[in-house]
Design an enzyme around this catalytic site. Sequence first.
Site, PDB file in Angstrom:
ATOM      1  N   SER A  75      27.156 100.647  36.678  1.00  0.00           N
ATOM      2  CA  SER A  75      26.460  99.756  37.610  1.00  0.00           C
ATOM      3  C   SER A  75      25.238 100.441  38.222  1.00  0.00           C
ATOM      4  O   SER A  75      24.294 100.773  37.514  1.00  0.00           O
ATOM      5  CB  SER A  75      27.443  99.299  38.691  1.00  0.00           C
ATOM      6  N   ASP A 176      31.895  89.761  33.653  1.00  0.00           N
ATOM      7  CA  ASP A 176      31.584  90.668  34.763  1.00  0.00           C
ATOM      8  C   ASP A 176      31.210  89.816  35.961  1.00  0.00           C
ATOM      9  O   ASP A 176      30.256  89.042  35.904  1.00  0.00           O
ATOM     10  CB  ASP A 176      30.429  91.585  34.359  1.00  0.00           C
ATOM     11  N   HIS A 206      33.895  94.297  35.649  1.00  0.00           N
ATOM     12  CA  HIS A 206      32.780  95.174  35.995  1.00  0.00           C
ATOM     13  C   HIS A 206      33.141  96.664  35.990  1.00  0.00           C
ATOM     14  O   HIS A 206      32.440  97.480  35.404  1.00  0.00           O
ATOM     15  CB  HIS A 206      32.226  94.784  37.373  1.00  0.00           C
TER      16      HIS A 206
END
Length: 236
Positions: A75, A176, A206
């Site tokens: 991320s 996600d 995620h």
Amino acid sequence: MLLCHGFTSDPASMRPWGEHLRDAGINVIAPLLPGHGFTWRELAKSRWQEWYGELDAALDKALALGHPVFAGGLSMGGSLSLRLAEQRGGDLAGLVLVNPAILDDKPHGFLAPALRYVMPTVASIGSDLNKPDVREHTTDRTPVAAYAQLRQLWKVTRPELPRVTVPIRLFVSAEDHIVSSRNSTVIRAGVRSKDIESTVLHRSYHVATLDYDAPLIFEGTVEFINRQLSKSRGVS
């Protein structure tokens, strides 16, 4: 391997990944980014330049070991790794990105700088996992001020994606709930890396480094590193 955790999280989300790499004979550095790992109030006081500075310093420590260095993360960890490749691509042998973020998918995200004064926090964004028995270590709330800083990181990183030329191994979850797959599409279209390989993770959300497809990420990372090192040595 320089591993970078995501926004509101800490290196615990990198630990299984790092342990797998360690067991494969790869040195690992996984720094705790400033403001993270404590309360949302601490995170709210931090700036994206501090987050990047910590990763930049960690790269110097990794280079001091005298071996090729790869970087990557989850991320926002992917965002910062891309920024590192933009600024110091000559010091990196490649990137491994898991559900990397580079743009704001939220329709009202641009209001964050003003909203932080009237709405300091929103609900935690952590633990987007398909595995029901696993929790990600995150702050209990998400500070809006820190989210505004994250948007600033994207604002400076996205236009300079063409500066990224290192090989990239990309892992993207099919489902996600935090970062859409559009982010990875933009990254692929923006960088000038000639060697990019992508894998879709069908069983993970995620936080894929703690989810069902984690072994694919871990094994794929080792394979990617070994392949890049063989190329640099001229071994087919």
